[in-house]
Design a protein around this motif. Sequence first.
Motif, PDB file in Angstrom:
ATOM      1  N   LEU A 106       0.812  -1.219   0.000  1.00  0.00           N
ATOM      2  CA  LEU A 106       0.000   0.000   0.000  1.00  0.00           C
ATOM      3  C   LEU A 106       0.845   1.268   0.000  1.00  0.00           C
ATOM      4  O   LEU A 106       1.949   1.284   0.533  1.00  0.00           O
ATOM      5  CB  LEU A 106      -0.899   0.034   1.236  1.00  0.00           C
ATOM      6  N   PHE A 107       0.252   2.335  -0.556  1.00  0.00           N
ATOM      7  CA  PHE A 107       0.895   3.649  -0.484  1.00  0.00           C
ATOM      8  C   PHE A 107      -0.154   4.742  -0.373  1.00  0.00           C
ATOM      9  O   PHE A 107      -1.324   4.544  -0.692  1.00  0.00           O
ATOM     10  CB  PHE A 107       1.793   3.907  -1.704  1.00  0.00           C
ATOM     11  N   VAL A 108       0.304   5.877   0.129  1.00  0.00           N
ATOM     12  CA  VAL A 108      -0.393   7.155   0.023  1.00  0.00           C
ATOM     13  C   VAL A 108       0.617   8.075  -0.648  1.00  0.00           C
ATOM     14  O   VAL A 108       1.825   7.849  -0.563  1.00  0.00           O
ATOM     15  CB  VAL A 108      -0.865   7.707   1.387  1.00  0.00           C
ATOM     16  N   PRO A 109       0.174   9.121  -1.337  1.00  0.00           N
ATOM     17  CA  PRO A 109       1.088   9.909  -2.174  1.00  0.00           C
ATOM     18  C   PRO A 109       2.356  10.440  -1.497  1.00  0.00           C
ATOM     19  O   PRO A 109       3.394  10.466  -2.122  1.00  0.00           O
ATOM     20  CB  PRO A 109       0.203  11.055  -2.658  1.00  0.00           C
ATOM     21  N   ASP A 110       2.318  10.815  -0.240  1.00  0.00           N
ATOM     22  CA  ASP A 110       3.500  11.431   0.375  1.00  0.00           C
ATOM     23  C   ASP A 110       4.401  10.460   1.134  1.00  0.00           C
ATOM     24  O   ASP A 110       5.277  10.897   1.870  1.00  0.00           O
ATOM     25  CB  ASP A 110       3.063  12.569   1.302  1.00  0.00           C
ATOM     26  N   SER A 111       4.185   9.168   0.982  1.00  0.00           N
ATOM     27  CA  SER A 111       4.992   8.172   1.706  1.00  0.00           C
ATOM     28  C   SER A 111       5.466   7.076   0.755  1.00  0.00           C
ATOM     29  O   SER A 111       4.759   6.740  -0.186  1.00  0.00           O
ATOM     30  CB  SER A 111       4.157   7.511   2.807  1.00  0.00           C
ATOM     31  N   PRO A 112       6.641   6.504   1.030  1.00  0.00           N
ATOM     32  CA  PRO A 112       7.100   5.406   0.187  1.00  0.00           C
ATOM     33  C   PRO A 112       6.210   4.166   0.330  1.00  0.00           C
ATOM     34  O   PRO A 112       6.070   3.384  -0.594  1.00  0.00           O
ATOM     35  CB  PRO A 112       8.520   5.133   0.664  1.00  0.00           C
ATOM     36  N   PHE A 113       5.600   3.980   1.509  1.00  0.00           N
ATOM     37  CA  PHE A 113       4.670   2.880   1.752  1.00  0.00           C
ATOM     38  C   PHE A 113       3.928   3.171   3.055  1.00  0.00           C
ATOM     39  O   PHE A 113       4.342   4.023   3.831  1.00  0.00           O
ATOM     40  CB  PHE A 113       5.391   1.523   1.868  1.00  0.00           C
ATOM     41  N   VAL A 114       2.860   2.452   3.281  1.00  0.00           N
ATOM     42  CA  VAL A 114       2.170   2.486   4.577  1.00  0.00           C
ATOM     43  C   VAL A 114       1.746   1.068   4.937  1.00  0.00           C
ATOM     44  O   VAL A 114       1.486   0.248   4.054  1.00  0.00           O
ATOM     45  CB  VAL A 114       0.937   3.424   4.590  1.00  0.00           C
ATOM     46  N   PHE A 115       1.693   0.799   6.235  1.00  0.00           N
ATOM     47  CA  PHE A 115       1.141  -0.475   6.702  1.00  0.00           C
ATOM     48  C   PHE A 115      -0.378  -0.425   6.613  1.00  0.00           C
ATOM     49  O   PHE A 115      -1.028  -1.453   6.469  1.00  0.00           O
ATOM     50  CB  PHE A 115       1.551  -0.761   8.144  1.00  0.00           C
ATOM     51  N   GLY A 116      -0.926   0.766   6.725  1.00  0.00           N
ATOM     52  CA  GLY A 116      -2.373   0.931   6.672  1.00  0.00           C
ATOM     53  C   GLY A 116      -2.731   2.398   6.654  1.00  0.00           C
ATOM     54  O   GLY A 116      -1.876   3.272   6.782  1.00  0.00           O
ATOM     55  N   THR A 148     -13.631   4.327   7.409  1.00  0.00           N
ATOM     56  CA  THR A 148     -13.055   3.222   6.640  1.00  0.00           C
ATOM     57  C   THR A 148     -11.539   3.171   6.818  1.00  0.00           C
ATOM     58  O   THR A 148     -10.886   4.218   6.861  1.00  0.00           O
ATOM     59  CB  THR A 148     -13.378   3.412   5.141  1.00  0.00           C
ATOM     60  N   ALA A 149     -11.004   1.961   6.900  1.00  0.00           N
ATOM     61  CA  ALA A 149      -9.551   1.783   7.008  1.00  0.00           C
ATOM     62  C   ALA A 149      -9.134   0.542   6.221  1.00  0.00           C
ATOM     63  O   ALA A 149      -9.954  -0.312   5.900  1.00  0.00           O
ATOM     64  CB  ALA A 149      -9.141   1.643   8.473  1.00  0.00           C
ATOM     65  N   VAL A 150      -7.839   0.486   5.941  1.00  0.00           N
ATOM     66  CA  VAL A 150      -7.259  -0.684   5.284  1.00  0.00           C
ATOM     67  C   VAL A 150      -5.879  -0.935   5.894  1.00  0.00           C
ATOM     68  O   VAL A 150      -5.178   0.005   6.260  1.00  0.00           O
ATOM     69  CB  VAL A 150      -7.179  -0.501   3.745  1.00  0.00           C
ATOM     70  N   VAL A 151      -5.531  -2.207   6.045  1.00  0.00           N
ATOM     71  CA  VAL A 151      -4.228  -2.621   6.562  1.00  0.00           C
ATOM     72  C   VAL A 151      -3.684  -3.689   5.620  1.00  0.00           C
ATOM     73  O   VAL A 151      -4.438  -4.535   5.142  1.00  0.00           O
ATOM     74  CB  VAL A 151      -4.340  -3.195   7.989  1.00  0.00           C
ATOM     75  N   SER A 152      -2.378  -3.642   5.375  1.00  0.00           N
ATOM     76  CA  SER A 152      -1.738  -4.640   4.516  1.00  0.00           C
ATOM     77  C   SER A 152      -0.766  -5.501   5.314  1.00  0.00           C
ATOM     78  O   SER A 152      -0.008  -5.001   6.140  1.00  0.00           O
ATOM     79  CB  SER A 152      -0.963  -3.948   3.394  1.00  0.00           C
ATOM     80  N   VAL A 153      -0.758  -6.785   5.007  1.00  0.00           N
ATOM     81  CA  VAL A 153       0.208  -7.701   5.612  1.00  0.00           C
ATOM     82  C   VAL A 153       1.513  -7.731   4.819  1.00  0.00           C
ATOM     83  O   VAL A 153       2.499  -8.304   5.268  1.00  0.00           O
ATOM     84  CB  VAL A 153      -0.371  -9.128   5.748  1.00  0.00           C
ATOM     85  N   PHE A 154       1.529  -7.091   3.648  1.00  0.00           N
ATOM     86  CA  PHE A 154       2.655  -7.191   2.715  1.00  0.00           C
ATOM     87  C   PHE A 154       3.999  -6.914   3.385  1.00  0.00           C
ATOM     88  O   PHE A 154       4.902  -7.751   3.366  1.00  0.00           O
ATOM     89  CB  PHE A 154       2.431  -6.243   1.533  1.00  0.00           C
TER      90      PHE A 154
END
Length: 175
Positions: A83-93, A101-107
């Motif tokens: 997962l990503f949001v525009p201002d970060s290299p990645f996010v856990f959620g 609403t929320a989302v979390v990734s196990v990646f």
Amino acid sequence: MPQKTLLLVSVGSPTATLLKDLQDPLTTQMGTASVVAKTALPTPAYAFNKDRAQYHCNAIMRRLTPMMEPGQHLVLGVTDVDLFVPDSPFVFGEADRESRTAVVSVFRLRQGADGEHLRRRIQVEVTHQAGHLLGLSYCEDPRCVMFFAQSPQDCDRKQLSLCNQCRNELAKLNR
């Protein structure tokens, strides 16, 4: 205030068993009831950004919001894509209080972990995002579940509970 109900949704390949493993920490730590959605969402190809080779959180969250049924107050998707949001290299959620609403990734949580270790990391990050949905902000205490984790090791340092300050804040929010 009545207990809020959180809908847990698999997005891609996370199993119903994994989602069931998240229910107890959500109830214990955040005071929410949780239910596992009967329907899973497929891998979110619509959210894929080919330049980043990652999936945009907001696109996934837009698909989760309509899944809430009457009596459900919040929805949280669990996925296995990066997962990503525009201002970060990645996010856990990511969580959006307005849409509930929320989302979390196990990646990235898989890095150096499997079995019980990985399960705990996922529980920590799902509890963290649920805290945001309930109105909590980031905490400066690196042991608090509401601390902003920037690495899997940060997740490992966090407890699966709120610090006293965040617990008191949640109690105020629930009045």
